[in-house]
Motif scaffolding. Sequence first.
Motif, PDB file in Angstrom:
ATOM      1  N   VAL A 179       0.854  -1.181   0.000  1.00  0.00           N
ATOM      2  CA  VAL A 179       0.000   0.000   0.000  1.00  0.00           C
ATOM      3  C   VAL A 179       0.891   1.232   0.000  1.00  0.00           C
ATOM      4  CG1 VAL A 179      -1.756   1.288   1.264  1.00  0.00           C
ATOM      5  CG2 VAL A 179      -1.843  -1.197   1.216  1.00  0.00           C
ATOM      6  N   LEU A 180       0.601   2.153  -0.907  1.00  0.00           N
ATOM      7  CA  LEU A 180       1.338   3.406  -0.979  1.00  0.00           C
ATOM      8  C   LEU A 180       0.621   4.460  -0.146  1.00  0.00           C
ATOM      9  CD1 LEU A 180       3.535   5.275  -2.234  1.00  0.00           C
ATOM     10  CD2 LEU A 180       1.908   5.711  -4.098  1.00  0.00           C
ATOM     11  N   VAL A 181       1.343   5.083   0.760  1.00  0.00           N
ATOM     12  CA  VAL A 181       0.806   6.204   1.535  1.00  0.00           C
ATOM     13  C   VAL A 181       0.990   7.462   0.692  1.00  0.00           C
ATOM     14  CG1 VAL A 181       0.950   7.494   3.688  1.00  0.00           C
ATOM     15  CG2 VAL A 181       1.399   5.038   3.681  1.00  0.00           C
ATOM     16  N   ASP A 182      -0.101   7.953   0.144  1.00  0.00           N
ATOM     17  CA  ASP A 182      -0.063   9.013  -0.856  1.00  0.00           C
ATOM     18  C   ASP A 182      -0.967  10.157  -0.422  1.00  0.00           C
ATOM     19  OD1 ASP A 182       0.687  10.275  -3.131  1.00  0.00           O
ATOM     20  OD2 ASP A 182      -0.245   8.877  -4.528  1.00  0.00           O
ATOM     21  N   GLY A 183      -1.041  11.160  -1.237  1.00  0.00           N
ATOM     22  CA  GLY A 183      -1.913  12.288  -0.987  1.00  0.00           C
ATOM     23  C   GLY A 183      -2.950  12.431  -2.075  1.00  0.00           C
ATOM     24  N   ALA A 184      -3.830  13.374  -1.891  1.00  0.00           N
ATOM     25  CA  ALA A 184      -4.868  13.598  -2.898  1.00  0.00           C
ATOM     26  C   ALA A 184      -4.243  13.989  -4.231  1.00  0.00           C
ATOM     27  CB  ALA A 184      -5.841  14.682  -2.412  1.00  0.00           C
ATOM     28  N   ALA A 185      -3.217  14.831  -4.186  1.00  0.00           N
ATOM     29  CA  ALA A 185      -2.437  15.114  -5.383  1.00  0.00           C
ATOM     30  C   ALA A 185      -1.367  14.038  -5.483  1.00  0.00           C
ATOM     31  CB  ALA A 185      -1.809  16.505  -5.289  1.00  0.00           C
ATOM     32  N   SER A 186      -1.632  13.010  -6.271  1.00  0.00           N
ATOM     33  CA  SER A 186      -0.859  11.780  -6.205  1.00  0.00           C
ATOM     34  C   SER A 186       0.543  11.951  -6.734  1.00  0.00           C
ATOM     35  CB  SER A 186      -1.578  10.681  -6.995  1.00  0.00           C
ATOM     36  OG  SER A 186      -0.790   9.515  -7.016  1.00  0.00           O
ATOM     37  N   GLU A 187       1.485  11.283  -6.074  1.00  0.00           N
ATOM     38  CA  GLU A 187       2.851  11.226  -6.567  1.00  0.00           C
ATOM     39  C   GLU A 187       2.970  10.328  -7.786  1.00  0.00           C
ATOM     40  OE1 GLU A 187       5.475  10.092  -3.510  1.00  0.00           O
ATOM     41  OE2 GLU A 187       5.097  11.821  -2.229  1.00  0.00           O
ATOM     42  N   LEU A 188       1.995   9.432  -7.969  1.00  0.00           N
ATOM     43  CA  LEU A 188       2.058   8.520  -9.110  1.00  0.00           C
ATOM     44  C   LEU A 188       1.849   9.253 -10.427  1.00  0.00           C
ATOM     45  CD1 LEU A 188       0.065   5.483  -7.690  1.00  0.00           C
ATOM     46  CD2 LEU A 188       2.535   5.763  -7.842  1.00  0.00           C
ATOM     47  N   PRO A 202       7.373   5.621   1.339  1.00  0.00           N
ATOM     48  CA  PRO A 202       5.994   5.579   1.868  1.00  0.00           C
ATOM     49  C   PRO A 202       5.226   4.350   1.415  1.00  0.00           C
ATOM     50  CG  PRO A 202       6.092   7.064   0.008  1.00  0.00           C
ATOM     51  CD  PRO A 202       7.494   6.561   0.199  1.00  0.00           C
ATOM     52  N   VAL A 203       5.826   3.179   1.511  1.00  0.00           N
ATOM     53  CA  VAL A 203       5.181   1.935   1.081  1.00  0.00           C
ATOM     54  C   VAL A 203       5.073   1.018   2.294  1.00  0.00           C
ATOM     55  CG1 VAL A 203       5.309  -0.084  -0.415  1.00  0.00           C
ATOM     56  CG2 VAL A 203       6.034   2.150  -1.271  1.00  0.00           C
ATOM     57  N   LEU A 204       3.861   0.570   2.560  1.00  0.00           N
ATOM     58  CA  LEU A 204       3.584  -0.344   3.663  1.00  0.00           C
ATOM     59  C   LEU A 204       3.338  -1.733   3.093  1.00  0.00           C
ATOM     60  CD1 LEU A 204       2.875  -0.975   6.635  1.00  0.00           C
ATOM     61  CD2 LEU A 204       0.534  -0.277   6.125  1.00  0.00           C
ATOM     62  N   SER A 205       4.137  -2.721   3.525  1.00  0.00           N
ATOM     63  CA  SER A 205       3.979  -4.106   3.077  1.00  0.00           C
ATOM     64  C   SER A 205       3.166  -4.875   4.109  1.00  0.00           C
ATOM     65  CB  SER A 205       5.345  -4.782   2.895  1.00  0.00           C
ATOM     66  OG  SER A 205       6.102  -4.114   1.903  1.00  0.00           O
ATOM     67  N   ILE A 206       2.155  -5.566   3.635  1.00  0.00           N
ATOM     68  CA  ILE A 206       1.289  -6.375   4.494  1.00  0.00           C
ATOM     69  C   ILE A 206       1.499  -7.831   4.105  1.00  0.00           C
ATOM     70  CG2 ILE A 206      -1.072  -6.794   5.256  1.00  0.00           C
ATOM     71  CD1 ILE A 206      -1.775  -3.987   4.317  1.00  0.00           C
ATOM     72  N   TYR A 207       2.035  -8.599   5.033  1.00  0.00           N
ATOM     73  CA  TYR A 207       2.328 -10.015   4.797  1.00  0.00           C
ATOM     74  C   TYR A 207       1.550 -10.835   5.812  1.00  0.00           C
ATOM     75  CZ  TYR A 207       4.967 -14.397   4.522  1.00  0.00           C
ATOM     76  OH  TYR A 207       5.319 -15.708   4.390  1.00  0.00           O
ATOM     77  N   ALA A 208       0.835 -11.845   5.354  1.00  0.00           N
ATOM     78  CA  ALA A 208      -0.016 -12.650   6.235  1.00  0.00           C
ATOM     79  C   ALA A 208       0.246 -14.121   6.025  1.00  0.00           C
ATOM     80  CB  ALA A 208      -1.492 -12.350   5.977  1.00  0.00           C
ATOM     81  N   GLN A 209       0.107 -14.890   7.109  1.00  0.00           N
ATOM     82  CA  GLN A 209       0.149 -16.348   7.074  1.00  0.00           C
ATOM     83  C   GLN A 209      -1.141 -16.881   7.668  1.00  0.00           C
ATOM     84  OE1 GLN A 209       3.589 -17.813   9.095  1.00  0.00           O
ATOM     85  NE2 GLN A 209       5.046 -17.009   7.599  1.00  0.00           N
ATOM     86  N   ALA A 210      -1.668 -17.942   7.070  1.00  0.00           N
ATOM     87  CA  ALA A 210      -2.925 -18.543   7.509  1.00  0.00           C
ATOM     88  C   ALA A 210      -2.931 -20.000   7.092  1.00  0.00           C
ATOM     89  CB  ALA A 210      -4.119 -17.798   6.916  1.00  0.00           C
ATOM     90  N   PRO A 211      -3.861 -20.801   7.630  1.00  0.00           N
ATOM     91  CA  PRO A 211      -3.893 -22.227   7.255  1.00  0.00           C
ATOM     92  C   PRO A 211      -4.151 -22.472   5.784  1.00  0.00           C
ATOM     93  CG  PRO A 211      -5.099 -21.851   9.299  1.00  0.00           C
ATOM     94  CD  PRO A 211      -4.773 -20.506   8.754  1.00  0.00           C
ATOM     95  N   THR A 212      -4.874 -21.594   5.099  1.00  0.00           N
ATOM     96  CA  THR A 212      -5.191 -21.779   3.684  1.00  0.00           C
ATOM     97  C   THR A 212      -4.882 -20.502   2.919  1.00  0.00           C
ATOM     98  OG1 THR A 212      -7.489 -21.043   3.955  1.00  0.00           O
ATOM     99  CG2 THR A 212      -7.032 -23.392   4.267  1.00  0.00           C
TER     100      THR A 212
END
Length: 730
Positions: A51-60, A149-159
Amino acid sequence: MNGPSPRALAAAAALVLLAAAAGMFAGYRVSLSPLALRPRGVEFAAADAKVLVDGAASELTGTAPTGAAQATLAGQLAVTYALYLQSDAASTVLGRAVTGREGVRVAASGPFTLLLNRENNARRAPALAVPVPVDNAYRLVLDVDGQSPVLSIYAQAPTTRAAVALVDATRALLVRHVAAQESSHPLGPEAAVVLRPLGPTVGGPVDRGARAQLMGLVAGLVLLAGGVLALARTRRGRRRASPRAPSHPALDDDWPHTTRLLPWALAGFLAMLFLVPFDAIDLPVSLPLNSSPDRVALVALVLLWLCAFAVSRTAARPRLALTPVHFAAGGFFAVCCVGAALDAHALANMGEVTLLVKKLALLASYIVFFALAASTVRAREVSRFATLIVVLGVLVALAAVVEYRTHYNVFYALWGKLLAVNLPSDLDAPDSIGRLTVYGPTSQPLELAALLAMVLPFAALRAIDAPTRRRRLLYGVAIGLLLAGGVATSRKTSLVAPAGAILLLAAYRPRAVLRSLGGLALTLVVLVHFTSPGALGSVLEQLEPGHVNGVLTTTDRTARYGAVQPDVSRHLLLGRGFGSYDPHKYRILDNEYLGLLITTGAIGVLAYAAILGSMMWLAHRAIRASRAGAGDGESDGGAPTDGRAPAAAERASLALAALASVGVIALAGALFDVLSFPHVPYLLFFVGALITALRRPAPASSRTLGAAPSFAAPVPCGPPGERRRALQIS
């Protein structure tokens, strides 16, 4: 030739069925409502999204104002969001979303790239009650470097579906949280923070086939254990049926075939070292300074030793014989006490006297245990205690592999049902660089790796000297499991320490080591990879020339060495007081020699080195004496061949294994603070006791000391000519 009897076939069939049932229940559990087999949480899946933490006036799109200040602010916001998602409130919401149950939260941690909440010492904070239980089957790791400003979300689960759902639920929760905060932004919606997903959530199984591998491993272990028991029972029956040769009285009184209590008590203490996380347990008894199980057991050992020494007048009485190891250990303790006394006033002002006294008491426990073991163990019993060490080490290695594969620590879990156990805060969680913290029965993964590396030389030489192919195969499997258990810690020590032990073995017996272990190399690598998949590659990657000095756990450690120069130079000779350098207040050094240089000075470092050096020197002399005895045609370095002491080859092999085991600690001292973690020092001093026992003959009789034994003199260690003259005089 007669085939197997129907009784033997029935026993084999029953063993196969038992192994199949054990393997089935290792992978599946029985559900009673409704009655069915449900898979256990062995296999797991993972999912990842950014997820990119950005503003209304996007950096992209290039319309946002650029600059270092804006980038830093966005990076700090990403850190804030990562910390929010691992809070109790957020993890409870996610637990309800992915499990469908109330009052359960997922296990969340991170960001590990920033090296937050890192600990690498034996001291623990008191465990606090967790208001909401954690479902460790669902793990969430949030990572950000604090700059981008990039948030990495990593998850582990049974499936895979559950892992993807956890990532999506986390991202949705964060979007709602940010929207609630930014809806009333004082600068208007143009300045509000906007979260932009960088692509879809990607997930898949991480360890496909882990359930089948675990089931096969459990079934194989049951078959192996059953086969060993059946073989032992068959041999016992054959010995009973065959006529017995006249036995010597002393042979009937050696452990484990003895009524002497002291060797049995030592065996129980060894079992505690390998199977109990005693450093995390406080017993409900009142003892000075500490009431951990090792102190209670040591007090019982001392009382038993005093009773045996005062009452017994037979060969069962402990034999006191001072060796260079005794003098080196006593000298080191004296140096520690003198240094502490000279700096007592400053330590009192800094409030570090209590820590110093506790460390001195722990050091005294090691030395007392060594003195007890050295006066109790007989030469013939060294081989049997070595076998016990290998068996216990293999059990710990298997538990470490299971912990690596299933995130289940059998030692902390089972003992926690009986006693109050202080669980480590990072148990089975990623460390500062993302490595899983596998503890086993110890209080640090490095300690577990060193403990298994100390056992490895005994298993290696047993495999080399095995008289039959079956024993060679069994000890080869033991070597593979010990390596796998160490590698499961994902620490560089798990390969560096065993490599040092193998080099020491090869220095004395190059042909035998290279021929035997070289032939097993491919099998060992396959076994390690099968039991701990991915761990071997992770450790090897850390040891690559470009990474060994670049990984954060190494650079962050060595960066502190220059900062401790004032601590060293202020008390160069005797240090500032043994154990008084608290890593919580100062610096985590992960180097026993540097820590001793600060706390005991140069004299203390030399005294500590003298302990290790005297052990290795005595082992070296035992090897040389045994080889010389074998060269003269004698069976025990000059001893009569009456079966009352180990043969020359066996004595040399045991002494070499003990020398390599001590060498592991000499090497590990440069990798972490060895004396701060009690499992390893206790085993070190027991190995030192085995070395001293190898230099002594056993008593000629188990009933009386009145008659002069024919084997009364210590094994001569000089040249063959002097040794023959000494034997004639004795």
